[in-house]
Design a protein around this motif. Structure first.
Motif, PDB file in Angstrom:
ATOM      1  N   THR A  36       5.097   1.386  -2.315  1.00 28.91           N
ATOM      2  CA  THR A  36       3.742   1.927  -2.402  1.00 28.91           C
ATOM      3  C   THR A  36       3.740   3.334  -2.980  1.00 28.91           C
ATOM      4  O   THR A  36       4.604   4.158  -2.655  1.00 28.91           O
ATOM      5  N   TRP A  37       2.759   3.587  -3.848  1.00 29.19           N
ATOM      6  CA  TRP A  37       2.478   4.919  -4.369  1.00 29.19           C
ATOM      7  C   TRP A  37       1.057   5.280  -3.943  1.00 29.19           C
ATOM      8  O   TRP A  37       0.130   4.475  -4.093  1.00 29.19           O
ATOM      9  N   ASN A  38       0.885   6.486  -3.431  1.00 28.46           N
ATOM     10  CA  ASN A  38      -0.414   6.884  -2.882  1.00 28.46           C
ATOM     11  C   ASN A  38      -0.758   8.304  -3.309  1.00 28.46           C
ATOM     12  O   ASN A  38       0.041   9.225  -3.130  1.00 28.46           O
ATOM     13  N   VAL A  39      -1.937   8.461  -3.902  1.00 28.76           N
ATOM     14  CA  VAL A  39      -2.523   9.776  -4.128  1.00 28.76           C
ATOM     15  C   VAL A  39      -3.749   9.833  -3.215  1.00 28.76           C
ATOM     16  O   VAL A  39      -4.778   9.231  -3.536  1.00 28.76           O
ATOM     17  N   PRO A  40      -3.646  10.483  -2.060  1.00 35.68           N
ATOM     18  CA  PRO A  40      -4.739  10.443  -1.075  1.00 35.68           C
ATOM     19  C   PRO A  40      -6.083  10.818  -1.697  1.00 35.68           C
ATOM     20  O   PRO A  40      -6.196  11.793  -2.430  1.00 35.68           O
ATOM     21  N   GLY A  41      -7.084   9.977  -1.406  1.00 36.18           N
ATOM     22  CA  GLY A  41      -8.424  10.211  -1.924  1.00 36.18           C
ATOM     23  C   GLY A  41      -8.638   9.752  -3.350  1.00 36.18           C
ATOM     24  O   GLY A  41      -9.768   9.814  -3.856  1.00 36.18           O
ATOM     25  N   GLU A  42      -7.562   9.244  -4.012  1.00 40.48           N
ATOM     26  CA  GLU A  42      -7.692   8.914  -5.427  1.00 40.48           C
ATOM     27  C   GLU A  42      -7.155   7.533  -5.791  1.00 40.48           C
ATOM     28  O   GLU A  42      -7.760   6.812  -6.568  1.00 40.48           O
ATOM     29  N   ARG A  43      -6.011   7.133  -5.209  1.00 40.04           N
ATOM     30  CA  ARG A  43      -5.473   5.806  -5.512  1.00 40.04           C
ATOM     31  C   ARG A  43      -4.400   5.380  -4.518  1.00 40.04           C
ATOM     32  O   ARG A  43      -3.698   6.221  -3.945  1.00 40.04           O
ATOM     33  N   VAL A  44      -4.301   4.075  -4.317  1.00 43.11           N
ATOM     34  CA  VAL A  44      -3.207   3.441  -3.573  1.00 43.11           C
ATOM     35  C   VAL A  44      -2.724   2.268  -4.404  1.00 43.11           C
ATOM     36  O   VAL A  44      -3.519   1.432  -4.834  1.00 43.11           O
ATOM     37  N   ILE A  45      -1.421   2.199  -4.646  1.00 46.04           N
ATOM     38  CA  ILE A  45      -0.830   1.138  -5.462  1.00 46.04           C
ATOM     39  C   ILE A  45       0.340   0.549  -4.695  1.00 46.04           C
ATOM     40  O   ILE A  45       1.251   1.278  -4.283  1.00 46.04           O
ATOM     41  N   THR A  46       0.334  -0.760  -4.494  1.00 46.11           N
ATOM     42  CA  THR A  46       1.401  -1.441  -3.766  1.00 46.11           C
ATOM     43  C   THR A  46       1.996  -2.545  -4.629  1.00 46.11           C
ATOM     44  O   THR A  46       1.277  -3.274  -5.303  1.00 46.11           O
ATOM     45  N   LEU A  47       3.325  -2.651  -4.574  1.00 43.78           N
ATOM     46  CA  LEU A  47       4.062  -3.617  -5.367  1.00 43.78           C
ATOM     47  C   LEU A  47       4.938  -4.436  -4.427  1.00 43.78           C
ATOM     48  O   LEU A  47       5.595  -3.882  -3.537  1.00 43.78           O
ATOM     49  N   MET A  48       4.962  -5.759  -4.618  1.00 45.80           N
ATOM     50  CA  MET A  48       5.918  -6.628  -3.925  1.00 45.80           C
ATOM     51  C   MET A  48       6.667  -7.427  -4.980  1.00 45.80           C
ATOM     52  O   MET A  48       6.081  -7.870  -5.970  1.00 45.80           O
ATOM     53  N   THR A  49       7.968  -7.610  -4.768  1.00 47.17           N
ATOM     54  CA  THR A  49       8.817  -8.185  -5.805  1.00 47.17           C
ATOM     55  C   THR A  49       9.580  -9.405  -5.311  1.00 47.17           C
ATOM     56  O   THR A  49       9.935  -9.508  -4.137  1.00 47.17           O
ATOM     57  N   ALA A  50       9.844 -10.323  -6.234  1.00 49.29           N
ATOM     58  CA  ALA A  50      10.683 -11.494  -5.971  1.00 49.29           C
ATOM     59  C   ALA A  50      11.484 -11.797  -7.223  1.00 49.29           C
ATOM     60  O   ALA A  50      11.010 -11.585  -8.340  1.00 49.29           O
ATOM     61  N   GLY A  51      12.689 -12.303  -7.027  1.00 44.28           N
ATOM     62  CA  GLY A  51      13.515 -12.660  -8.172  1.00 44.28           C
ATOM     63  C   GLY A  51      14.838 -11.917  -8.166  1.00 44.28           C
ATOM     64  O   GLY A  51      15.319 -11.477  -7.108  1.00 44.28           O
ATOM     65  N   ASN A  52      15.423 -11.748  -9.335  1.00 46.13           N
ATOM     66  CA  ASN A  52      16.709 -11.078  -9.465  1.00 46.13           C
ATOM     67  C   ASN A  52      16.634  -9.660  -8.899  1.00 46.13           C
ATOM     68  O   ASN A  52      15.784  -8.863  -9.303  1.00 46.13           O
ATOM     69  N   LEU A  53      17.511  -9.359  -7.940  1.00 47.12           N
ATOM     70  CA  LEU A  53      17.429  -8.080  -7.234  1.00 47.12           C
ATOM     71  C   LEU A  53      17.688  -6.889  -8.153  1.00 47.12           C
ATOM     72  O   LEU A  53      17.015  -5.851  -8.042  1.00 47.12           O
ATOM     73  N   ALA A  54      18.636  -7.013  -9.059  1.00 49.96           N
ATOM     74  CA  ALA A  54      18.905  -5.917  -9.993  1.00 49.96           C
ATOM     75  C   ALA A  54      17.689  -5.635 -10.869  1.00 49.96           C
ATOM     76  O   ALA A  54      17.364  -4.473 -11.153  1.00 49.96           O
ATOM     77  N   THR A  55      17.003  -6.699 -11.278  1.00 48.57           N
ATOM     78  CA  THR A  55      15.807  -6.535 -12.101  1.00 48.57           C
ATOM     79  C   THR A  55      14.698  -5.844 -11.328  1.00 48.57           C
ATOM     80  O   THR A  55      14.070  -4.896 -11.824  1.00 48.57           O
ATOM     81  N   THR A  56      14.433  -6.288 -10.101  1.00 48.16           N
ATOM     82  CA  THR A  56      13.331  -5.710  -9.332  1.00 48.16           C
ATOM     83  C   THR A  56      13.615  -4.259  -8.945  1.00 48.16           C
ATOM     84  O   THR A  56      12.718  -3.421  -8.965  1.00 48.16           O
ATOM     85  N   GLN A  57      14.868  -3.961  -8.613  1.00 51.83           N
ATOM     86  CA  GLN A  57      15.200  -2.580  -8.276  1.00 51.83           C
ATOM     87  C   GLN A  57      15.087  -1.674  -9.494  1.00 51.83           C
ATOM     88  O   GLN A  57      14.616  -0.529  -9.379  1.00 51.83           O
ATOM     89  N   ALA A  58      15.499  -2.163 -10.651  1.00 43.48           N
ATOM     90  CA  ALA A  58      15.362  -1.370 -11.877  1.00 43.48           C
ATOM     91  C   ALA A  58      13.897  -1.140 -12.213  1.00 43.48           C
ATOM     92  O   ALA A  58      13.505  -0.048 -12.647  1.00 43.48           O
TER      93      ALA A  58
END
Length: 244
Positions: A36-58
């Motif tokens: 999650t990335w959060n700028v209080p009062g301006e935006r909240v962005i959440t990501l969930m990943t599946a698949g190749n672990l090296a790819t998702t971490q990169a």
């Protein structure tokens, strides 16, 4: 493998992911799949990943590092004006990572594939979600398709389809998701506890912090055993089949 669900309600968004990764039946580990990335009062962005672990971490590392760089370059996910533009950025970054991971001459990229659920809200727009595919393209959540799943989706989908209601409270939604995850965990060894949970109330632009749901969590255990009992009772009450 993985199981992640992103679900949209009239009240906001709910995210849940497992944390199990495996490289064979005797090599399991716990890895975070929700970011999650959060700028209080301006935006909240959440990501969930599946698949190749090296790819998702990169992917996550690239998005995070580029969000911290102030220079002459394209806007980052902390600067783009809409969730749609953020989905385009995540999609193009995922495609970039997969392309860069392929050895020279390898045409198929299946070994490096990954899928993403992206959700959140940027001030001036609505709370929404996207399913992003390895090719970089994506679809947005709709009233007809109010939740996304990635990973081992088939075991936990029936309860979501039957019981989802956009007017549900966050509390009831968490209960519904725990039943979905419990059904998946019992059916597939590659999905497991602990579970990460996040609730976002629309127009709040703040993250509601939740602890990890561990295997010893009393509420999870109550839901798991209660759902099993309820299924057995429901089956017993159905009319029996008459053999002829």
């Amino acid at each position: 493998m993985t199981y992640c669900v992103g679900l949209r309600l009239n009240k906001g968004l709910v995210f849940m992911s497992d944390t199990r990764t495996n490289a064979g039946v005797d090599n399991f580990s716990v890895t975070k799949k929700m970011f999650t990335w959060n700028v209080p009062g301006e935006r909240v962005i959440t990501l969930m990943t599946a698949g190749n672990l090296a790819t998702t971490q990169a992917l996550v590392s690239l998005l995070d590092e580029r969000s911290k760089v102030v220079a002459e370059r394209n806007p980052t996910l902390l600067e783009l004006p809409t969730m749609f533009e953020i989905a385009r950025l995540v999609g193009s970054t995922l495609k970039e990572v997969i392309s860069d991971s392929r050895p020279d001459g390898l045409e198929a990229s299946s070994s490096f594939k990954a899928s993403v659920i992206l959700g959140g809200q940027v001030k001036g727009g609505g709370a929404t979600m996207f399913m992003i595919y390895p090719e970089g393209n994506f679809i947005e959540i709709t009233d007809d398709n109010p939740f996304f799943q990635i990973g081992e989706a088939k075991y936990g989908k029936p309860i979501l389809v039957r019981a989802y209601d956009p007017e549900m409270s966050f509390e009831d939604t968490i209960k519904l998701l725990l039943v979905s995850f419990d059904s998946t965990i019992k059916a597939n060894l590659s999905v497991g506890l602990p579970l990460d949970l996040q609730v976002y109330a629309k127009d709040s632009f703040e993250v509601i912090e939740r602890p990890r749901i561990e295997s010893g969590d009393k509420y999870y255990q109550a839901v798991s055993s209660g759902w099993g009992d309820a299924l057995r009772n429901a089956l017993a009450q159905l009319p029996g089949y008459e053999l002829k």
